[in-house]
Enzyme design. Structure first.
Site, PDB file in Angstrom:
ATOM      1  N   ASP A  70       0.875  -1.157   0.000  1.00 35.96           N
ATOM      2  CA  ASP A  70       0.000   0.000   0.000  1.00 35.96           C
ATOM      3  C   ASP A  70       0.928   1.227   0.000  1.00 35.96           C
ATOM      4  O   ASP A  70       2.088   1.131   0.407  1.00 35.96           O
ATOM      5  CB  ASP A  70      -0.873  -0.021   1.258  1.00 35.96           C
ATOM      6  CG  ASP A  70      -1.685   1.242   1.400  1.00 35.96           C
ATOM      7  OD1 ASP A  70      -2.362   1.623   0.432  1.00 35.96           O
ATOM      8  OD2 ASP A  70      -1.621   1.870   2.487  1.00 35.96           O
ATOM      9  N   ASP A  90      -0.169   5.110   0.628  1.00 31.87           N
ATOM     10  CA  ASP A  90      -0.478   6.124   1.653  1.00 31.87           C
ATOM     11  C   ASP A  90      -0.423   5.513   3.049  1.00 31.87           C
ATOM     12  O   ASP A  90      -1.177   4.590   3.357  1.00 31.87           O
ATOM     13  CB  ASP A  90      -1.901   6.680   1.442  1.00 31.87           C
ATOM     14  CG  ASP A  90      -2.047   7.474   0.158  1.00 31.87           C
ATOM     15  OD1 ASP A  90      -1.132   8.212  -0.205  1.00 31.87           O
ATOM     16  OD2 ASP A  90      -3.117   7.359  -0.486  1.00 31.87           O
TER      17      ASP A  90
HETATM   18  C1  BG6 Z   1      -5.977   5.568  -0.078  1.00 32.03           C
HETATM   19  C2  BG6 Z   1      -6.112   6.367   1.198  1.00 32.03           C
HETATM   20  O1  BG6 Z   1      -4.651   5.243  -0.296  1.00 32.03           O
HETATM   21  O2  BG6 Z   1      -6.470   6.318  -1.188  1.00 32.03           O
HETATM   22  C3  BG6 Z   1      -7.562   6.811   1.377  1.00 32.03           C
HETATM   23  O3  BG6 Z   1      -5.723   5.557   2.295  1.00 32.03           O
HETATM   24  C4  BG6 Z   1      -8.005   7.592   0.140  1.00 32.03           C
HETATM   25  O4  BG6 Z   1      -7.663   7.590   2.535  1.00 32.03           O
HETATM   26  C5  BG6 Z   1      -7.841   6.728  -1.098  1.00 32.03           C
HETATM   27  O5  BG6 Z   1      -9.376   7.978   0.276  1.00 32.03           O
HETATM   28  C6  BG6 Z   1      -8.244   7.442  -2.386  1.00 32.03           C
HETATM   29  O6  BG6 Z   1      -7.321   8.465  -2.627  1.00 32.03           O
HETATM   30  P1  BG6 Z   1      -7.445   9.558  -3.767  1.00 32.03           P
HETATM   31  O7  BG6 Z   1      -6.057  10.161  -3.829  1.00 32.03           O
HETATM   32  O8  BG6 Z   1      -7.805   8.855  -5.047  1.00 32.03           O
HETATM   33  O9  BG6 Z   1      -8.494  10.520  -3.356  1.00 32.03           O
HETATM   34 MG    MG Z   2      -2.760   3.196   3.492  1.00 31.97          MG
END
Ligand code: BG6
Ligand code: MG
Length: 214
Positions: free
Chosen positions: A10, A12
């Site tokens: 993963d 984030d």
């Molecule tokens: C994930 C995060 O990696 O991505 C979530 O943990 C987030 O919190 C999701 O909502 C979607 O991200 P993005 O950048 O497409 O809005």
């Molecule tokens: Mg994450």
């Protein structure tokens, strides 16, 4: 762990600490809607898509009903704030120890992929100069179902030409651990995901991977 050939990370909250930017951006939207939102609430958004995140925030919303168009505007507003926060990111946002773990694992012959729900994963990998550390990137742009559905990881395994049972998923979100488990992969939890008690392995630091993998 038997016969692991690939590790799917993963992004984030595992490799980069963009989770704080997600929080700041959602906090601004929540404040404007008059919805209470703290770091505890934010933990429920880990690994969850942008649209589903908004629905979770709206559970405590007491204002006028919102149309689909209103919701679209709110997710766009959140994303604009978030992307603006991401613009300050650079190579320095990935620690030396994270880079070392990735390169050591790769040198040992494991294939590496990113498995992220984010549609901004490409931008983050570019800004942090992390893209070349991976053999494949499966992200929010190539999936229809977000974690805890295993789609993003199954697509990542497919890109690496590896069967799920030969993959280890590394996650900071409960939704991500459940996704890895549902996909028939081994799972290692770090950070908030450790609390779930659902992973095959719990880690305090990413460098523990070097001992987990044989
Ligand atoms: C994930 C995060 O990696 O991505 C979530 O943990 C987030 O919190 C999701 O909502 C979607 O991200 P993005 O950048 O497409 O809005
Ligand atoms: Mg994450």
């Amino acid at each position: 762990m038997k016969n692991i050939r690939a590790v799917i990370f993963d992004l984030d909250g595992v490799l980069v600490f963009t989770d704080k930017y997600h929080y700041q951006a959602w906090k601004k939207v929540a404040d404007r809607l008059g919805v209470p939102f703290d770091e505890e609430d934010n933990n429920r958004l880990r690994g969850v898509s942008r649209e589903e995140s908004l629905e979770i925030i709206l559970e405590k919303y007491k204002g006028d009903p919102l149309s689909a168009e209103d919701k679209k505007k709110l997710t766009e507003e959140k994303n604009a704030i978030y992307v603006n926060l991401l613009s300050q990111m650079s190579r320095e946002d990935v620690s030396r120890s994270v880079r070392r773990v990735l390169s050591d694992i790769r040198e040992r012959g494991y294939k590496l992929a990113v498995g992220s729900s984010s549609k901004n994963a490409g931008l983050i990998l570019e800004k942090t100069e992390l893209k070349d550390a991976f053999d494949a990137v499966s992200d929010g742009n190539n999936i229809t179902k977000s974690k805890p559905d295993p789609e993003v990881f199954l697509k990542g395994a497919d890109m690496l030409c590896e069967a799920p049972e030969h993959c280890l998923v590394v996650e900071d979100a409960k939704a991500g651990i459940l996704a890895g488990n549902a996909g028939g992969m081994y799972t290692a939890a770090i950070g908030d995901a450790v609390k779930s008690g659902k992973a095959d392995y719990d880690m305090f630091s990413l460098s523990e991977l070097l001992y987990l993998l044989d």
